[in-house]
Structure formats: structure tokens, C-alpha cells
Motif scaffolding. Structure first.
Motif, PDB file in Angstrom:
ATOM      1  N   GLU A  29       0.818  -1.223   0.014  1.00  0.00           N
ATOM      2  CA  GLU A  29      -0.020  -0.047   0.147  1.00  0.00           C
ATOM      3  C   GLU A  29       0.942   1.189  -0.004  1.00  0.00           C
ATOM      4  O   GLU A  29       2.089   1.211   0.460  1.00  0.00           O
ATOM      5  N   LEU A  30       0.270   2.185  -0.519  1.00  0.00           N
ATOM      6  CA  LEU A  30       0.947   3.713  -0.478  1.00  0.00           C
ATOM      7  C   LEU A  30       0.304   4.664   0.143  1.00  0.00           C
ATOM      8  O   LEU A  30      -1.087   4.697   0.225  1.00  0.00           O
TER       9      LEU A  30
ATOM     10  N   ALA B 222       5.709   3.661   1.372  1.00  0.00           N
ATOM     11  CA  ALA B 222       5.039   2.101   0.985  1.00  0.00           C
ATOM     12  C   ALA B 222       4.674   1.789   2.298  1.00  0.00           C
ATOM     13  O   ALA B 222       5.593   1.918   3.284  1.00  0.00           O
ATOM     14  N   ILE B 223       3.695   0.827   2.523  1.00  0.00           N
ATOM     15  CA  ILE B 223       3.504   0.109   3.733  1.00  0.00           C
ATOM     16  C   ILE B 223       3.133  -1.229   3.166  1.00  0.00           C
ATOM     17  O   ILE B 223       2.296  -1.831   2.379  1.00  0.00           O
TER      18      ILE B 223
ATOM     19  N   MET C  81       7.550   0.325   6.821  1.00  0.00           N
ATOM     20  CA  MET C  81       7.174   1.364   6.246  1.00  0.00           C
ATOM     21  C   MET C  81       8.431   2.383   5.697  1.00  0.00           C
ATOM     22  O   MET C  81       9.046   2.510   6.561  1.00  0.00           O
ATOM     23  N   ILE C  82       8.503   2.625   4.422  1.00  0.00           N
ATOM     24  CA  ILE C  82       9.560   3.166   3.839  1.00  0.00           C
ATOM     25  C   ILE C  82       9.284   4.310   2.803  1.00  0.00           C
ATOM     26  O   ILE C  82       8.084   4.253   2.468  1.00  0.00           O
ATOM     27  N   PRO C  83      10.329   5.334   2.756  1.00  0.00           N
ATOM     28  CA  PRO C  83       9.797   6.175   1.594  1.00  0.00           C
ATOM     29  C   PRO C  83       9.952   5.510   0.372  1.00  0.00           C
ATOM     30  O   PRO C  83      10.354   4.765   0.058  1.00  0.00           O
ATOM     31  N   TYR C  84       9.135   6.382  -0.654  1.00  0.00           N
ATOM     32  CA  TYR C  84       8.725   5.638  -1.933  1.00  0.00           C
ATOM     33  C   TYR C  84       9.093   6.796  -2.938  1.00  0.00           C
ATOM     34  O   TYR C  84       8.754   7.892  -2.784  1.00  0.00           O
TER      35      TYR C  84
END
Length: 321
Positions: free
Chosen positions: A211-212, A225-226, A249-252
Motif C-alpha cells: 500500500e502507499l 510504502a506500507i 514503512m519506507i520512503p517511496y
């Protein structure tokens, strides 16, 4: 002077106010509930011309004519007020109180309508899930197949769907039990035998890769991003939080075309800020779900080091000049 229309216990508001203080900007905060529990006094006079004053222990007495810009953060959640009158069960009385509550808050909107706004209240008020999905399709975003129906006959009994609120999800306390109205998976076969039910929203269940969550601020997107699909508890909706084993959860980095379409959608809806939910399907497609103009953005800012509260404060500072 900057006015923030918010609600109690909103940490995003707290953090932005801290940055505004460090930037040397004078701001005041009015919480919706505080107008009804006496923590913030208000006085609205109509003649010889409309004037609106507010007062509390934090900023003293302020004439709202002196306000330069307004951040419409969160303002007008009747559910929080309703908890203060939990003993009242008469539906007609609750409807009356809700009307009085919303009309009182609209006095602020009308009085401040000519100020600079970060998220104009008119744009937020007219926003709804269905019109947003329609607008996103016109811009070229992909959405899941969506139906609103009161009969299982219109659904494919061989498919799996998710169901969620047509308007906004909520939390309802009944006795000692609490019910969360979030996204749920539903199999139409379980509805066989029901001739009809309350009109409900159904979407095809997307086989997702992740998911975003995207926070948008004045033409710029901050995506995260999850990886919610790795946990059965959060697989359908990451908001079914697993606090003992949180999702990664990270930057995307958004594809350029998707980034541009999101900015166009926000401009079309006349929203300056908002949190968007998008699914990246295993088929490689990006599926737009919805926008929350008042969604909390700390959850995006902190894992990704976006420093969004500072960015919002800088935006308000520019508007206040």
C-alpha cells in the motif's frame, strides 16, 4: 496572525505550532470541542457589523478580524462532542444538538471566508468518497471496480470484495463493546438469503503487493510504502494496526506519470493538503482508493524523515506575509 482550526489531542497540530513558534510566527489554535466545553470563550456580535472574538488562557482575547490566514486542520467532528452527552439517547434531541453544533462552527467559516486558507473549508465540505473516485477516473487514475448496492443479486458470488463506509468510517461504543467501521473483506456467498440490506459500498478485492500512503502539500507529494500484506491482521487494511509487530514503512519514489496525476487530482478538488491511499497491485497497476483531507501525516513524516510539520509551518509562514 495565523489561525489553526483543529480538535483536541491532534499531535500534528501540536508539532506544526512548535515549528511556527521557532520560526517566530504568531498563531492561535481553536479546537472545535473547546467552544462547547467552555475552554475557549466566543462572542459573536452582529451589529453595527459582524465581529467575532475568542478568548482562552493560552492567547487571551483575540479579534478574529486580525487573522491573516487559516489552516483548516480538523474542525467539526460531532462524534467527539457526542461523547460529552453520552447519556442522551433521544434521536431528535441528538439531531437538534448536531444542527446547533455545526451551525455554530459555520459562523467561524463565514466570518473568515475572505482570509487566506490552507485547505479551504468549502473544498473539504463538498468532498466525498464517490465524487473523488469519479474525478480520479477522469484524470486517468485506475480505481477498483466499485458498486453501491442494497442487494447481493448485483454482485458476483464467485468474487471476493471489500466493503467500507460510503462516507467516513467511525467508532461506535455499545455498552462495554467498541465497534470499528473500517475496511472489511466480505464474500457475497455469505449474503445469500438476504433479500436486501442497507445500501453499502463494495469494491473488488485487489491482490496487492503493498500500500502507499501519500501526503500532498501544495503541489508536492510525499509517498510512503506500507508492507501491510505480510501480516494477516493488516492484509486488508493497514489501519487494523498490529502494535506488537508493526508493518514496515519506507520512503517511496512515485512514477512520474502517477505523481503528476495525483497533483492534478488535488488541484481539481481544490485541496492544498491531504493524505491519499493507493494500492500497488501484483498485476503492476496502481489503484487509487481515497483522500482524507484531515488525515494525520505524522505516520508518513516520521518513518520517512520528511519533516512535514516543518514544511506545513513554512507554508503557513509564507501565507502570513
Amino acid at each position: 496572525m495565523i489561525l489553526i482550526l483543529s480538535t483536541p489531542n491532534d499531535d500534528d497540530t501540536n508539532l506544526v505550532m512548535e515549528h511556527l513558534h521557532l520560526l517566530g510566527e504568531k498563531c492561535i489554535r481553536i479546537n472545535d470541542l473547546d467552544l462547547f466545553n467552555g475552554n475557549t470563550k466566543m462572542h459573536y456580535e452582529l451589529s453595527p457589523e459582524p465581529r467575532l472574538f475568542v478568548e482562552n488562557i493560552f492567547f487571551g482575547r483575540i479579534d478574529l478580524s486580525d487573522i491573516q490566514c487559516v489552516w483548516y486542520r480538523k474542525f467539526g467532528f460531532f462524534d467527539k462532542f457526542k461523547k460529552k452527552i453520552r447519556g442522551e439517547t433521544n434521536i431528535e434531541m441528538l439531531e437538534y444538538l448536531k444542527l446547533e453544533y455545526t451551525t455554530t462552527l459555520e459562523l467561524f467559516f463565514d466570518f473568515l471566508k475572505d482570509k487566506k486558507w490552507l485547505n479551504n473549508y468549502l473544498s473539504v465540505k463538498k468532498l466525498n468518497k464517490i465524487s473523488t473516485l469519479i474525478a480520479s477516473q477522469k484524470i486517468g487514475l485506475t480505481i477498483p471496480k466499485t458498486n453501491i448496492t442494497n442487494t447481493a443479486d448485483s454482485l458476483d458470488l464467485n468474487e471476493s470484495y471489500i466493503t467500507k463506509s460510503i462516507k467516513d468510517g467511525t467508532v461506535i461504543d455499545v455498552g462495554e463493546k467498541t465497534f470499528f467501521f473500517l475496511t472489511k473483506e466480505v464474500n457475497p456467498r455469505t449474503m445469500i438469503g438476504y433479500n436486501h440490506f442497507f445500501p453499502s459500498l463494495f469494491q473488488e478485492k485487489i491482490d496487492k503487493e503493498y500500500e502507499l500512503r501519500i501526503f500532498h502539500l501544495n503541489g508536492k507529494n510525499y509517498p510512503m510504502a506500507i508492507f501491510s500484506q505480510r501480516d494477516t491482521q493488516t492484509g486488508v487494511d493497514y489501519r487494523h494496526y498490529n502494535y506488537s509487530k508493526p508493518n514496515r514503512m519506507i520512503p517511496y519514489s512515485l512514477p512520474g506519470e502517477l505523481d503528476e496525476k495525483i497533483c492534478r487530482l488535488m488541484k481539481t478538488l481544490e485541496l492544498d493538503t491531504g493524505s491519499l491511499d493507493i494500492i500497488k497491485g501484483k498485476d503492476g497497476e496502481y489503484y487509487f482508493l481515497e483522500i482524507n483531507p484531515s488525515g494525520q501525516f505524522r505516520m508518513t513524516s516520521m518513518p520517512c524523515n520528511y519533516n512535514l510539520h516543518y514544511e506545513v509551518a513554512q507554508c503557513l509562514k509564507k501565507m502570513n506575509t
